[in-house]
Scaffold this motif. Structure first.
Motif, PDB file in Angstrom:
ATOM      1  N   ARG A 150       1.123  47.552  42.058  1.00  0.00           N
ATOM      2  CA  ARG A 150       1.943  46.895  41.031  1.00  0.00           C
ATOM      3  C   ARG A 150       3.568  46.178  41.604  1.00  0.00           C
ATOM      4  NH1 ARG A 150       4.241  50.583  37.366  1.00  0.00           N
ATOM      5  NH2 ARG A 150       4.151  49.745  35.415  1.00  0.00           N
ATOM      6  N   MET A 200       2.579  42.072  42.246  1.00  0.00           N
ATOM      7  CA  MET A 200       2.266  41.212  41.164  1.00  0.00           C
ATOM      8  C   MET A 200       3.750  41.622  39.850  1.00  0.00           C
ATOM      9  SD  MET A 200      -1.361  43.370  40.368  1.00  0.00           S
ATOM     10  CE  MET A 200      -1.093  43.509  38.573  1.00  0.00           C
ATOM     11  N   LYS A 201       4.633  42.392  40.314  1.00  0.00           N
ATOM     12  CA  LYS A 201       5.978  42.515  39.018  1.00  0.00           C
ATOM     13  C   LYS A 201       7.024  41.264  40.022  1.00  0.00           C
ATOM     14  CE  LYS A 201       9.550  45.041  37.606  1.00  0.00           C
ATOM     15  NZ  LYS A 201      10.376  44.387  37.385  1.00  0.00           N
ATOM     16  N   LYS A 202       6.557  41.572  41.234  1.00  0.00           N
ATOM     17  CA  LYS A 202       7.541  40.164  42.123  1.00  0.00           C
ATOM     18  C   LYS A 202       7.018  38.884  41.711  1.00  0.00           C
ATOM     19  CE  LYS A 202       9.252  39.312  47.514  1.00  0.00           C
ATOM     20  NZ  LYS A 202       9.564  40.035  47.882  1.00  0.00           N
ATOM     21  N   SER A 203       5.774  38.582  42.374  1.00  0.00           N
ATOM     22  CA  SER A 203       5.270  37.266  42.042  1.00  0.00           C
ATOM     23  C   SER A 203       5.596  36.828  40.009  1.00  0.00           C
ATOM     24  CB  SER A 203       3.674  37.891  41.967  1.00  0.00           C
ATOM     25  OG  SER A 203       2.766  36.248  41.693  1.00  0.00           O
ATOM     26  N   LYS A 204       5.342  37.794  39.668  1.00  0.00           N
ATOM     27  CA  LYS A 204       5.175  37.574  37.872  1.00  0.00           C
ATOM     28  C   LYS A 204       7.203  36.917  37.998  1.00  0.00           C
ATOM     29  CE  LYS A 204       5.060  39.368  33.344  1.00  0.00           C
ATOM     30  NZ  LYS A 204       4.408  40.602  32.544  1.00  0.00           N
ATOM     31  N   ASP A 205       8.011  37.747  38.736  1.00  0.00           N
ATOM     32  CA  ASP A 205       9.464  37.287  38.110  1.00  0.00           C
ATOM     33  C   ASP A 205       9.384  36.146  38.965  1.00  0.00           C
ATOM     34  OD1 ASP A 205       9.406  39.593  37.003  1.00  0.00           O
ATOM     35  OD2 ASP A 205      10.335  40.884  38.433  1.00  0.00           O
ATOM     36  N   GLN A 206       9.082  35.514  40.238  1.00  0.00           N
ATOM     37  CA  GLN A 206       8.881  35.005  41.157  1.00  0.00           C
ATOM     38  C   GLN A 206       8.526  33.733  39.998  1.00  0.00           C
ATOM     39  OE1 GLN A 206       8.120  35.144  45.080  1.00  0.00           O
ATOM     40  NE2 GLN A 206       9.670  34.092  46.027  1.00  0.00           N
ATOM     41  N   LYS A 207       7.562  34.023  39.333  1.00  0.00           N
ATOM     42  CA  LYS A 207       7.091  32.292  39.332  1.00  0.00           C
ATOM     43  C   LYS A 207       7.811  32.077  37.451  1.00  0.00           C
ATOM     44  CE  LYS A 207       2.638  31.250  36.100  1.00  0.00           C
ATOM     45  NZ  LYS A 207       1.659  31.833  35.707  1.00  0.00           N
ATOM     46  N   LYS A 208       8.454  33.287  36.845  1.00  0.00           N
ATOM     47  CA  LYS A 208       9.173  32.879  35.850  1.00  0.00           C
ATOM     48  C   LYS A 208      10.674  31.895  36.210  1.00  0.00           C
ATOM     49  CE  LYS A 208      11.227  35.774  31.626  1.00  0.00           C
ATOM     50  NZ  LYS A 208      11.820  37.134  32.031  1.00  0.00           N
ATOM     51  N   GLU A 253       9.726  28.489  36.740  1.00  0.00           N
ATOM     52  CA  GLU A 253       9.589  27.618  34.976  1.00  0.00           C
ATOM     53  C   GLU A 253      11.114  27.615  34.638  1.00  0.00           C
ATOM     54  OE1 GLU A 253       7.488  30.318  33.725  1.00  0.00           O
ATOM     55  OE2 GLU A 253       5.562  29.495  34.451  1.00  0.00           O
TER      56      GLU A 253
END
Length: 107
Positions: free
Chosen positions: A37, A40-48, A51
């Motif tokens: 978890r 996944m959160k770190k990956s989502k924050d980095q993608k955001k 962008e």
């Protein structure tokens, strides 16, 4: 009486099997909450973060190159590095915001 003893033994064996899987289930839950978890959160924050990068932002690439965003394209950035040279890099190569790294060094 023999059937009663056999049924009681069978019921206990079934309950024991579930009891054996409880530690395995707990291990899976712990791995999910402490490893999967957060990743996944770190990956989502980095993608955001990638962008939301705009022209003029200072960045650091995963290779350690420091630069300033000159142009934002669909899948790439053009950055200006020291000496006025321009490099074209993939968006996935951006590691962090330069100001974030400077703030972390001062702590």
């Amino acid at each position: 009486m023999g059937n009663t003893l056999l049924m009681a033994t069978g019921a206990q064996g079934g309950g024991n099997a579930i009891g054996q899987f409880i530690p395995l289930i707990l291990i899976i839950v712990v791995f999910y909450f402490f490893m999967i978890r957060p990743q996944m959160k770190k990956s989502k924050d980095q993608k955001k973060f990638r962008e939301n990068i705009a022209k003029g932002d200072k960045i650091v690439t995963i290779g350690g190159i420091h630069g300033k965003i000159v142009e934002v394209q669909e899948k790439t950035f053009i950055i200006e590095v020291e000496g006025g040279h321009k490099l074209k890099i993939e968006k996935s190569a951006v590691s962090m915001d330069s100001s974030t790294m400077i703030g972390a060094d001062q702590k």
